[in-house]
Design a protein around this motif. Structure first.
Motif, mmCIF file in Angstrom:
data_model
loop_
_atom_site.group_PDB
_atom_site.id
_atom_site.type_symbol
_atom_site.label_atom_id
_atom_site.label_comp_id
_atom_site.label_asym_id
_atom_site.label_seq_id
_atom_site.Cartn_x
_atom_site.Cartn_y
_atom_site.Cartn_z
ATOM 1 N N HIS A 176 0.830 -1.206 0.000
ATOM 2 C CA HIS A 176 0.000 0.000 0.000
ATOM 3 C C HIS A 176 0.866 1.259 0.000
ATOM 4 N N GLU A 177 2.070 1.148 0.590
ATOM 5 C CA GLU A 177 2.977 2.284 0.583
ATOM 6 C C GLU A 177 3.625 2.334 -0.801
ATOM 7 N N PRO A 178 3.879 3.526 -1.326
ATOM 8 C CA PRO A 178 4.503 3.615 -2.649
ATOM 9 C C PRO A 178 5.867 2.912 -2.667
ATOM 10 N N VAL A 179 6.166 2.228 -3.748
ATOM 11 C CA VAL A 179 7.478 1.590 -3.896
ATOM 12 C C VAL A 179 8.288 2.515 -4.805
ATOM 13 N N ASP A 180 9.339 3.092 -4.267
ATOM 14 C CA ASP A 180 10.113 4.066 -5.039
ATOM 15 C C ASP A 180 11.104 3.329 -5.947
ATOM 16 N N LEU A 181 10.878 3.448 -7.242
ATOM 17 C CA LEU A 181 11.738 2.738 -8.185
ATOM 18 C C LEU A 181 12.787 3.674 -8.803
ATOM 19 N N THR A 182 12.773 4.923 -8.358
ATOM 20 C CA THR A 182 13.698 5.906 -8.935
ATOM 21 C C THR A 182 15.142 5.460 -8.725
ATOM 22 N N GLY A 183 15.890 5.488 -9.804
ATOM 23 C CA GLY A 183 17.312 5.152 -9.714
ATOM 24 C C GLY A 183 17.576 3.670 -9.475
ATOM 25 N N LYS A 184 16.542 2.841 -9.569
ATOM 26 C CA LYS A 184 16.709 1.408 -9.272
ATOM 27 C C LYS A 184 16.804 0.593 -10.566
ATOM 28 N N ARG A 185 17.508 -0.526 -10.433
ATOM 29 C CA ARG A 185 17.514 -1.513 -11.520
ATOM 30 C C ARG A 185 16.397 -2.506 -11.207
ATOM 31 N N VAL A 186 15.406 -2.479 -12.074
ATOM 32 C CA VAL A 186 14.194 -3.253 -11.791
ATOM 33 C C VAL A 186 14.095 -4.418 -12.772
ATOM 34 N N GLY A 187 13.653 -5.560 -12.267
ATOM 35 C CA GLY A 187 13.368 -6.714 -13.132
ATOM 36 C C GLY A 187 11.891 -7.045 -13.059
ATOM 37 N N VAL A 188 11.297 -7.395 -14.186
ATOM 38 C CA VAL A 188 9.911 -7.877 -14.176
ATOM 39 C C VAL A 188 9.912 -9.282 -14.764
ATOM 40 N N ILE A 189 9.386 -10.234 -14.014
ATOM 41 C CA ILE A 189 9.206 -11.596 -14.560
ATOM 42 C C ILE A 189 7.729 -11.755 -14.867
ATOM 43 N N GLY A 190 7.422 -12.054 -16.126
ATOM 44 C CA GLY A 190 6.020 -12.264 -16.495
ATOM 45 C C GLY A 190 5.504 -11.176 -17.414
ATOM 46 N N THR A 191 4.859 -11.597 -18.472
ATOM 47 C CA THR A 191 4.302 -10.652 -19.449
ATOM 48 C C THR A 191 2.854 -11.007 -19.785
ATOM 49 N N GLY A 192 2.069 -11.324 -18.730
ATOM 50 C CA GLY A 192 0.620 -11.444 -18.919
ATOM 51 C C GLY A 192 0.010 -10.045 -18.801
ATOM 52 N N SER A 193 -1.284 -9.969 -18.511
ATOM 53 C CA SER A 193 -1.943 -8.652 -18.409
ATOM 54 C C SER A 193 -1.233 -7.750 -17.403
ATOM 55 N N SER A 194 -0.856 -8.329 -16.257
ATOM 56 C CA SER A 194 -0.239 -7.504 -15.210
ATOM 57 C C SER A 194 1.131 -6.986 -15.662
ATOM 58 N N GLY A 195 1.963 -7.878 -16.205
ATOM 59 C CA GLY A 195 3.288 -7.470 -16.675
ATOM 60 C C GLY A 195 3.174 -6.418 -17.774
ATOM 61 N N VAL A 196 2.295 -6.660 -18.737
ATOM 62 C CA VAL A 196 2.148 -5.741 -19.871
ATOM 63 C C VAL A 196 1.670 -4.363 -19.400
ATOM 64 N N GLN A 197 0.842 -4.341 -18.363
ATOM 65 C CA GLN A 197 0.387 -3.041 -17.848
ATOM 66 C C GLN A 197 1.487 -2.331 -17.063
ATOM 67 N N CYS A 198 2.250 -3.085 -16.283
ATOM 68 C CA CYS A 198 3.197 -2.379 -15.399
ATOM 69 C C CYS A 198 4.507 -2.039 -16.106
ATOM 70 N N ILE A 199 4.886 -2.789 -17.129
ATOM 71 C CA ILE A 199 6.202 -2.590 -17.754
ATOM 72 C C ILE A 199 6.415 -1.144 -18.248
ATOM 73 N N PRO A 200 5.489 -0.538 -19.007
ATOM 74 C CA PRO A 200 5.745 0.838 -19.464
ATOM 75 C C PRO A 200 5.851 1.840 -18.316
ATOM 76 N N VAL A 201 5.066 1.643 -17.260
ATOM 77 C CA VAL A 201 5.063 2.582 -16.141
ATOM 78 C C VAL A 201 6.359 2.429 -15.337
ATOM 79 N N VAL A 202 6.770 1.190 -15.133
ATOM 80 C CA VAL A 202 8.016 0.931 -14.402
ATOM 81 C C VAL A 202 9.209 1.480 -15.195
#
Ligand code: NA7
Length: 537
Positions: A176-202
């Motif tokens: 519920h608390e914001p996850v600050d991704l600024t300056g981070k190296r982020v990995g996403v595993i999975g490209t279903g609906s959830s992955g496809v939605q979050c990838i551009p924003v991340v």
């Protein structure tokens, strides 16, 4: 006489599990229209169901917002203002919170409380429901509004996950608390609906994003900009017509396919049709063109090829584009709607890793190691999906007639007659349970909720003690569900829809992929014909 709404664990008329779209409307119908004593138990800390949990960056609905809501309340339809074509998660959550307040539902909802068991007592014809807070409630009717996915997140067994020193989150239980991704190296595993939605924003937030893709996906651009002021004016002026059309449509939306076969028109007409719908964007591209895309391989090839070409046109690097082009037929998995998904792979700070070619071996303390490379990762996002349908149900120890456990009754696959009831589980109703449709969900939920409250009203008026599915009707229905799916593109890919996404899970078709309007008619016809397909006593 109704049982009073009792807070000390005595007796109520109905227990509803879950306070999402299903549970909230069920409570309103039973309490405010039938005058029943109802308790709703919700495991989460708030109402909203799947929209309470799924709060990852970019989480949105991919049904058009104007139709992803309750249709029964015409004033609410006029009052509520959606922002954009496909509402983002916070907006859907506030809609459901508003709905709970509008009908004063919260006073009968117990939050942060998970139902752990429900046992049927044949002598008394009552269910005993027990929660993880130790409360026990006796109820005549047990109604599940637990959805298909939300609480049963799937975390694959990746060696080293426990030792990984970065942060990791599953999209289905985002903090519920914001996850600050600024300056981070982020990995996403999975490209279903959830992955496809979050990838551009991340990608917009992170210093570098690495996407670990196992199966490439088709995705349709949302085109939020097409929902302008005029669009909303038109919608609000035409809601009666919208619902009339949706209730008789194939997928629960106010549009139909064009009645033509894809191979029955010229190449030019076919291409023009796809281009026009592609420009409009959204799920209508999937279900608003030719009638045989899901059932005919040659027809399907035309739309699959069209979409593959769009990926190649969008993604500049041919090697990356090659990895992103799906090989399975479009519509053999649930269609995905995106906002700049494929464009994201044109960014220099985004890397795509094909984990079918080079599988993930382990998580190290500081990254993801595939067969040939180690990728340093600070924050890992698991967009790896859900143990659908059976996950939420088997999380509760449900025992029906003769102590039969739901987990045993469903050992060959989950089963319910028209998604509503399972034999040997009297007076238990499953809102959008197995064998129900999977189009635009709120309208399916309304169909089931209204059916259940009508049925309970009928039982009370006619002194009927029990209702359950007729085992033969249930068996025949699930056979029809399977046959329908096997004749369609759905048999041509593995996904959560057929249970193939979870290692070791029995593959089974659990949704009816026939015509929504026919399904809805069938539900109400069975009721009108004295609950044909059900056993009443
Ligand atoms: P999905 O659609 O089940 O997608 C899960 C994704 O995670 C999918 O791309 C999977 O690849 C991938 N996955 C799962 N396990 C692994 C492992 N072990 N390694 C690599 N990749 C993996 O879940 P979503 O949350 O996106 O969407 C679920 C529904 O929610 C959606 O349909 C809407 O109704 C809302 P795969 O494709 O199986 O190869």
């Amino acid at each position: 006489m109704s049982e009073p709404n009792n807070r000390d664990g005595a007796a109520v008329d109905a227990v509803v599990i879950g306070a999402g779209f299903s549970g909230l409307y069920m409570l309103h119908r039973l309490r405010d229209q039938l005058g029943l004593g109802v308790r709703v138990f919700e495991a989460a800390g708030g109402v909203g169901g799947v929209w309470y949990y799924n709060r990852y960056p970019g989480a949105r609905c991919d049904s058009d917002g104007f139709a992803y809501c309750y249709s029964f309340d015409s004033q609410l339809l006029q009052d509520w203002v959606w922002h954009g074509k496909y509402p983002a998660q916070p907006e859907i959550l506030s809609y459901l919170e508003h709905f709970a307040d509008r009908y004063d539902l919260r006073r009968d909802i117990t939050l942060n409380t998970k139902v752990v068991s429900a046992e049927y007592d044949e002598q008394a014809a009552r269910w005993t429901v027990t929660t993880d807070t130790g409360e026990t409630v006796s109820t005549r009717f047990l109604i599940t509004g637990i959805g298909h996915l939300s609480i049963a997140r799937y975390v694959p067994e990746i060696p080293g996950l426990a030792e990984f020193e970065g942060e990791w989150h599953h999209t289905g239980s985002w903090p519920h608390e914001p996850v600050d991704l600024t300056g981070k190296r982020v990995g996403v595993i999975g490209t279903g609906s959830s992955g496809v939605q979050c990838i551009p924003v991340v990608a917009d937030q992170a210093e570098h994003l690495t996407v670990f893709q196992r199966t490439p996906q088709y995705s349709i651009p949302a085109r939020h900009e097409t929902a302008d002021e005029n669009f909303w004016r038109e919608i609000k002026a035409n809601y009666d017509d919208i619902w009339e059309k949706s209730r008789v449509s194939a997928t629960g939306y106010p549009w139909q396919h064009n009645g033509k076969r894809a191979m029955g028109v010229s190449d030019e007409e076919r291409q023009e049709t796809y281009e026009r719908l592609w420009r409009q964007g959204g799920v209508r591209f999937a279900n608003g063109s030719f009638r045989d895309l899901v059932t005919d391989e040659a027809a399907n090839r035309t739309v699959s090829d069209f979409m593959r070409e769009k990926i190649r046109e969008t993604v500049r690097d041919p090697e990356t584009a090659g990895k992103l082009v799906p090989r399975h037929p479009f519509l053999s998995r649930r269609p995905i709607v995106d906002t700049h998904y494929f464009e994201t792979y044109n960014r220099d700070d985004v890397t795509l890793v094909d984990v079918k070619a080079t599988p993930i071996v382990e998580l190290t303390r500081t990254g993801v190691r595939t067969e040939d490379t180690e990728y340093p990762i600070d924050v890992l996002i698991l967009a790896t999906g859900f143990d659908a349908v059976t996950g939420p149900y088997f999380g509760i120890d449900i025992r029906g007639r003769d102590g039969v456990r739901l987990i045993d009754a469903w050992k060959d696959g989950p089963s319910a007659y028209i998604g509503l009831q399972t034999a040997n589980f009297p007076n238990m109703f499953t809102i959008t349970g197995p064998g129900s449709t999977l189009g635009n969900l709120p309208i399916t939920i309304e169909t089931h909720v209204e059916w259940i409250s009508d049925c309970i009203g009928h039982m009370r008026a006619n002194d009927i003690r029990e209702i359950e599915a007729d085992p033969d009707a249930e068996k025949r229905w699930m056979a029809q569900v399977t046959e329908q799916a096997e004749q369609s593109m759905l048999s041509k890919a593995d996904s959560w829809i057929n249970g193939a996404n979870i290692p070791g899970k029995r593959r089974a078709y659990v949704f009816y992929f026939g015509h929504f309007g026919h399904f809805r008619r069938l539900c109400f016809d069975t009721a009108e014909q004295g609950y044909e397909g059900f056993v009443l006593s």
